[in-house]
Design an enzyme around this catalytic site. Structure first.
Site, mmCIF file in Angstrom:
data_model
loop_
_atom_site.group_PDB
_atom_site.id
_atom_site.type_symbol
_atom_site.label_atom_id
_atom_site.label_comp_id
_atom_site.label_asym_id
_atom_site.label_seq_id
_atom_site.Cartn_x
_atom_site.Cartn_y
_atom_site.Cartn_z
ATOM 1 N N GLN A 84 -46.450 -54.213 80.720
ATOM 2 C CA GLN A 84 -45.110 -54.401 80.126
ATOM 3 C C GLN A 84 -44.582 -55.815 80.355
ATOM 4 O O GLN A 84 -43.642 -56.234 79.684
ATOM 5 C CB GLN A 84 -44.112 -53.380 80.684
ATOM 6 C CG GLN A 84 -44.417 -51.938 80.259
ATOM 7 C CD GLN A 84 -43.406 -50.982 80.840
ATOM 8 O OE1 GLN A 84 -43.544 -50.533 81.974
ATOM 9 N NE2 GLN A 84 -42.370 -50.671 80.073
ATOM 10 N N GLY B 45 -39.216 -47.410 86.738
ATOM 11 C CA GLY B 45 -40.641 -47.704 86.800
ATOM 12 C C GLY B 45 -41.000 -48.819 85.836
ATOM 13 O O GLY B 45 -40.297 -49.042 84.845
ATOM 14 N N CYS C 59 -38.198 -45.686 78.225
ATOM 15 C CA CYS C 59 -39.159 -46.713 78.629
ATOM 16 C C CYS C 59 -38.517 -48.076 78.406
ATOM 17 O O CYS C 59 -37.873 -48.287 77.384
ATOM 18 C CB CYS C 59 -40.422 -46.580 77.777
ATOM 19 S SG CYS C 59 -41.682 -47.796 78.165
ATOM 20 N N LEU C 60 -38.698 -48.980 79.377
ATOM 21 C CA LEU C 60 -38.085 -50.303 79.249
ATOM 22 C C LEU C 60 -38.677 -51.079 78.064
ATOM 23 O O LEU C 60 -38.039 -52.015 77.576
ATOM 24 C CB LEU C 60 -38.242 -51.100 80.544
ATOM 25 C CG LEU C 60 -37.457 -50.532 81.738
ATOM 26 C CD1 LEU C 60 -37.737 -51.341 83.006
ATOM 27 C CD2 LEU C 60 -35.961 -50.497 81.447
ATOM 28 N N HIS D 103 -49.272 -46.163 80.953
ATOM 29 C CA HIS D 103 -49.174 -47.539 80.438
ATOM 30 C C HIS D 103 -50.472 -48.315 80.689
ATOM 31 O O HIS D 103 -50.845 -49.175 79.891
ATOM 32 C CB HIS D 103 -48.033 -48.295 81.138
ATOM 33 C CG HIS D 103 -46.692 -48.123 80.493
ATOM 34 N ND1 HIS D 103 -46.419 -48.553 79.219
ATOM 35 C CD2 HIS D 103 -45.527 -47.597 80.965
ATOM 36 C CE1 HIS D 103 -45.132 -48.291 78.928
ATOM 37 N NE2 HIS D 103 -44.583 -47.705 79.976
ATOM 38 N N HIS E 210 -45.994 -41.415 83.764
ATOM 39 C CA HIS E 210 -45.579 -42.285 82.661
ATOM 40 C C HIS E 210 -46.122 -43.708 82.884
ATOM 41 O O HIS E 210 -46.660 -44.330 81.958
ATOM 42 C CB HIS E 210 -44.039 -42.275 82.589
ATOM 43 C CG HIS E 210 -43.430 -43.246 81.626
ATOM 44 N ND1 HIS E 210 -42.580 -42.859 80.612
ATOM 45 C CD2 HIS E 210 -43.517 -44.600 81.530
ATOM 46 C CE1 HIS E 210 -42.200 -43.927 79.934
ATOM 47 N NE2 HIS E 210 -42.739 -44.995 80.475
ATOM 48 N N GLU E 211 -45.993 -44.213 84.118
ATOM 49 C CA GLU E 211 -46.428 -45.594 84.405
ATOM 50 C C GLU E 211 -47.944 -45.715 84.360
ATOM 51 O O GLU E 211 -48.471 -46.706 83.839
ATOM 52 C CB GLU E 211 -45.880 -46.069 85.758
ATOM 53 C CG GLU E 211 -44.355 -46.096 85.878
ATOM 54 C CD GLU E 211 -43.651 -46.763 84.711
ATOM 55 O OE1 GLU E 211 -44.220 -47.699 84.110
ATOM 56 O OE2 GLU E 211 -42.524 -46.343 84.377
HETATM 57 NI NI NI Z 1 -42.596 -47.051 80.099
#
Ligand code: NI
Length: 173
Positions: A51, A46, A95-96, A141, A137-138
């Site tokens: 991000q 995701g 998380c990226l 963000h 989660h996304e």
């Molecule tokens: Ni994340």
């Protein structure tokens, strides 16, 4: 398609409330494609627009995990959780924007989400399992919330210090 740079925590852009997308333009469809490509390349399941430095309500995901199963790339504009289950589920999240750090987070096990797709059409779906965790989660963000915000302050600070160090090392490299 263009790979986009993924912003690493801590960064003020990851703490912002993102703006609604009024209309799905060609530019936004391209951004969604770029984000999917960036997510697969990372690799991750995701990615949210902030991000990659775009402070708008757009997330992409593909939480297909079965070996050999067909990919299911999804782009969700203005996603909104309309229902959550009482039942909770715990997953080890990453998380990226917080590379190589993982922690267990408890969230509703199932959620119903409404969004606008790349064709500008309204869609709704109920997600369970890893998909439910991923979509929550996304969406977090888009409201400036990271999975480490669910952890105890000490743990969160420890992870943040590691990320500060990582960014310093990358800047020097
Ligand atoms: Ni994340």
């Amino acid at each position: 398609m263009t790979l986009r740079n993924i912003i690493i925590h801590p960064d003020p852009r990851l703490k912002k409330h993102c703006a609604q997308v009024p209309e799905i333009s060609a530019g936004l469809r391209k951004l969604a494609d770029d984000m999917l490509q960036t997510m697969y390349d990372a690799p991750g399941i995701g990615l949210a627009a902030p991000q990659v430095g775009e402070l708008i309500r757009l997330i992409v995901m593909d939480a297909v995990k079965e070996e050999g199963a067909a990919a299911r790339p999804m782009a969700l504009f203005n996603p909104e959780v309309t229902w959550v289950s009482e039942e909770m589920n715990t997953y080890e999240e990453g998380c990226l924007s917080i590379p190589e750090q993982f922690a267990e987070v408890e969230r509703p096990a199932e959620v119903r989400v409404r969004w606008t797709n790349v064709d500008g059409k309204q869609q709704q779906e109920q997600f369970g399992g890893l998909w439910a965790t991923c979509v929550q989660h996304e969406i977090d963000h888009l409201d400036g919330k990271l999975f480490i915000d669910y952890l105890k302050p000490l743990r969160r600070q420890m992870i943040t210090r590691r990320m500060v160090k990582l960014k310093r090392e990358r800047a020097r490299a």
